[in-house]
Design a protein around this motif. Structure first.
Motif, PDB file in Angstrom:
ATOM      1  N   PRO A  59       0.793  -1.230   0.000  1.00  0.00           N
ATOM      2  CA  PRO A  59       0.000   0.000   0.000  1.00  0.00           C
ATOM      3  C   PRO A  59       0.825   1.278   0.000  1.00  0.00           C
ATOM      4  O   PRO A  59       0.313   2.350  -0.367  1.00  0.00           O
ATOM      5  CB  PRO A  59      -0.827  -0.111   1.288  1.00  0.00           C
ATOM      6  N   ASP A  62       0.721   3.878  -2.666  1.00  0.00           N
ATOM      7  CA  ASP A  62      -0.329   4.902  -2.738  1.00  0.00           C
ATOM      8  C   ASP A  62       0.258   6.306  -2.644  1.00  0.00           C
ATOM      9  O   ASP A  62      -0.340   7.273  -3.142  1.00  0.00           O
ATOM     10  CB  ASP A  62      -1.330   4.744  -1.589  1.00  0.00           C
ATOM     11  N   CYS A 202      -2.907  -7.423  11.851  1.00  0.00           N
ATOM     12  CA  CYS A 202      -3.726  -6.839  10.789  1.00  0.00           C
ATOM     13  C   CYS A 202      -5.179  -7.189  11.047  1.00  0.00           C
ATOM     14  O   CYS A 202      -5.555  -8.368  11.015  1.00  0.00           O
ATOM     15  CB  CYS A 202      -3.293  -7.339   9.417  1.00  0.00           C
ATOM     16  N   SER A 290      -6.338   0.789  14.459  1.00  0.00           N
ATOM     17  CA  SER A 290      -5.376  -0.087  13.789  1.00  0.00           C
ATOM     18  C   SER A 290      -4.546  -0.881  14.784  1.00  0.00           C
ATOM     19  O   SER A 290      -4.486  -0.582  15.971  1.00  0.00           O
ATOM     20  CB  SER A 290      -4.428   0.743  12.916  1.00  0.00           C
ATOM     21  N   THR A 293      -0.515  -2.791  11.219  1.00  0.00           N
ATOM     22  CA  THR A 293      -0.488  -2.398   9.802  1.00  0.00           C
ATOM     23  C   THR A 293      -1.543  -1.336   9.495  1.00  0.00           C
ATOM     24  O   THR A 293      -2.468  -1.584   8.714  1.00  0.00           O
ATOM     25  CB  THR A 293      -0.711  -3.628   8.896  1.00  0.00           C
ATOM     26  N   PHE A 295      -1.386   0.992   7.577  1.00  0.00           N
ATOM     27  CA  PHE A 295      -1.379   1.289   6.138  1.00  0.00           C
ATOM     28  C   PHE A 295      -2.338   0.378   5.387  1.00  0.00           C
ATOM     29  O   PHE A 295      -2.643   0.636   4.219  1.00  0.00           O
ATOM     30  CB  PHE A 295       0.039   1.204   5.567  1.00  0.00           C
ATOM     31  N   TRP A 296      -2.838  -0.672   6.028  1.00  0.00           N
ATOM     32  CA  TRP A 296      -3.961  -1.459   5.519  1.00  0.00           C
ATOM     33  C   TRP A 296      -5.260  -1.096   6.239  1.00  0.00           C
ATOM     34  O   TRP A 296      -6.304  -0.944   5.614  1.00  0.00           O
ATOM     35  CB  TRP A 296      -3.714  -2.963   5.710  1.00  0.00           C
ATOM     36  N   ARG A 299      -6.055   2.870   5.696  1.00  0.00           N
ATOM     37  CA  ARG A 299      -5.165   3.127   4.556  1.00  0.00           C
ATOM     38  C   ARG A 299      -5.178   4.590   4.108  1.00  0.00           C
ATOM     39  O   ARG A 299      -4.122   5.227   3.994  1.00  0.00           O
ATOM     40  CB  ARG A 299      -5.545   2.198   3.405  1.00  0.00           C
ATOM     41  N   GLU A 300      -6.332   5.143   3.864  1.00  0.00           N
ATOM     42  CA  GLU A 300      -6.401   6.514   3.353  1.00  0.00           C
ATOM     43  C   GLU A 300      -5.867   7.511   4.378  1.00  0.00           C
ATOM     44  O   GLU A 300      -5.091   8.412   4.043  1.00  0.00           O
ATOM     45  CB  GLU A 300      -7.841   6.863   2.970  1.00  0.00           C
ATOM     46  N   TYR A 302      -3.812   6.885   6.838  1.00  0.00           N
ATOM     47  CA  TYR A 302      -2.381   6.677   7.027  1.00  0.00           C
ATOM     48  C   TYR A 302      -1.575   7.367   5.931  1.00  0.00           C
ATOM     49  O   TYR A 302      -0.583   8.052   6.211  1.00  0.00           O
ATOM     50  CB  TYR A 302      -2.054   5.183   7.053  1.00  0.00           C
TER      51      TYR A 302
END
Length: 327
Positions: A59, A62, A202, A290, A293, A295-296, A299-300, A302
């Motif tokens: 990710p 991104d 995760c 979270s 992770t 970033f999963w 995600r947005e 992070y």
């Protein structure tokens, strides 16, 4: 300035010689973006494990589409699509932070990004490596992000074992019993480990394919790097990282630093605190929904936090620095 970027992906390998014996090895890498023509400094992303491979940190690409930041992903030597060196299994004098620092410098110089300047992001073991790398003040390094990378192994293990003790009794007992017997490949152990992963590594359900690919990397070659440096599990570190710490070196870091971790992270706040207390120029953001992770898992959000840190002068907030935490 934030801006959209078209996707440009380049894969390659760099051949380099091991320090000491001069043996040639290969490090596989992927570049998302244009290193030569981008208005933003490139980001080199370091995966964890040790020996997990780049898959689960995919990710981070991104940041290219969202902020125009070129992102370099690579498999550290000993795993993934790079040279594995299974003959070095158990050689604690070989698998050291110095080896991986040398590899990182080799990647930076091969891609010719040192003179212009570059940033480094590292997850878990990769965050530990990023901190060590920054403490050596390499030429060209501007900013680093330490993502769920503990500052010392002793405190990290205290955190992980506290989380282990809080698991439902059947899961905890299975993990503890199998670990004591060295039975870490049984279906019972794998099922119990998966419960810990879903809570503290995760929390995306089902686990993303790239995260599963990383677990498969470790399963296919658990001994070469992971067993040598870490040990048989997250809960029992008997490899050469067992006494690892960077607290005594963190004050040497002159680059700007962003710390990130998750509320449910196996790298709890207390394991990150050494960085915050010692690094002169540091920000710290905890992602409330979270674990290991974000970033999963967020995600947005992070990418927004990390992207603004990378392309701007600093973050506009920090939600951890002056607080005290219980282990």
């Amino acid at each position: 300035m934030q801006g959209k970027a078209s996707s440009s992906i380049t894969e390659g390998e760099v051949t380099w010689k091991l320090p000491g014996n001069g043996e040639e090895v290969r490090t596989w890498y992927k570049v998302v973006g244009d290193l030569e023509n981008s208005h933003q400094l490139p980001l080199v992303a370091l995966h964890g494990g040790p020996g997990a491979g780049h898959n689960y940190i995919s990710p981070m690409a991104d940041l290219h589409s969202k902020f125009g930041v070129p992102v370099v992903l690579y498999d550290q030597v000993g795993c993934g699509r790079s040279t594995h060196l299974r003959s070095k299994t158990g050689d604690e004098g070989f698998w050291t932070e110095n080896l991986f620092v040398h590899e990182l410098d080799t990647i930076v110089d091969h891609l010719k990004i040192r003179q212009r300047g570059f940033n480094v992001w590292g997850s878990s073991w990769g965050g530990m490596l990023a901190g060590v790398y920054a403490s050596r003040r390499p030429e060209g390094l501007q900013k680093i992000v330490i993502a769920s990378g503990p500052c010392d192994m002793k405190t990290y293990l205290e955190c992980v074992n506290k989380l282990l003790s809080e698991l439902p009794d059947p899961i905890r007992q299975t993990l503890e019993d199998c670990d004591k017997r060295g039975d870490i490949e049984s279906p019972e152990y794998e099922a119990a480990s998966l419960e810990f992963i879903k809570r503290h590594v995760c929390r995306v359900d089902p686990l993303p394919d790239d995260v599963m690919a990383t677990f498969n990397n470790l399963k296919e070659d658990p001994s070469t790097v992971y067993m040598t440096m870490q040990g048989p599990s997250e809960f029992r570190v008997i490899g050469n990282l067992k006494n690892w710490e960077a607290t005594s070196r963190a004050h040497n870091i002159t680059a700007k630093v962003l710390l990130t971790n998750g509320r449910y992270d196996e790298a709890q706040n207390s394991s990150m605190e050494g960085w915050s207390q010692k690094i002169p120029n540091v920000e710290w953001v905890v992602f409330e929904d979270s674990s290991h992770t974000p970033f999963w898992e967020e995600r947005e959000h992070y990418m927004d936090v990390v992207g603004r840190f990378l392309i701007g002068p600093a973050l506009i907030y920090c939600n951890c620095r002056d607080k005290n935490y219980d282990i």
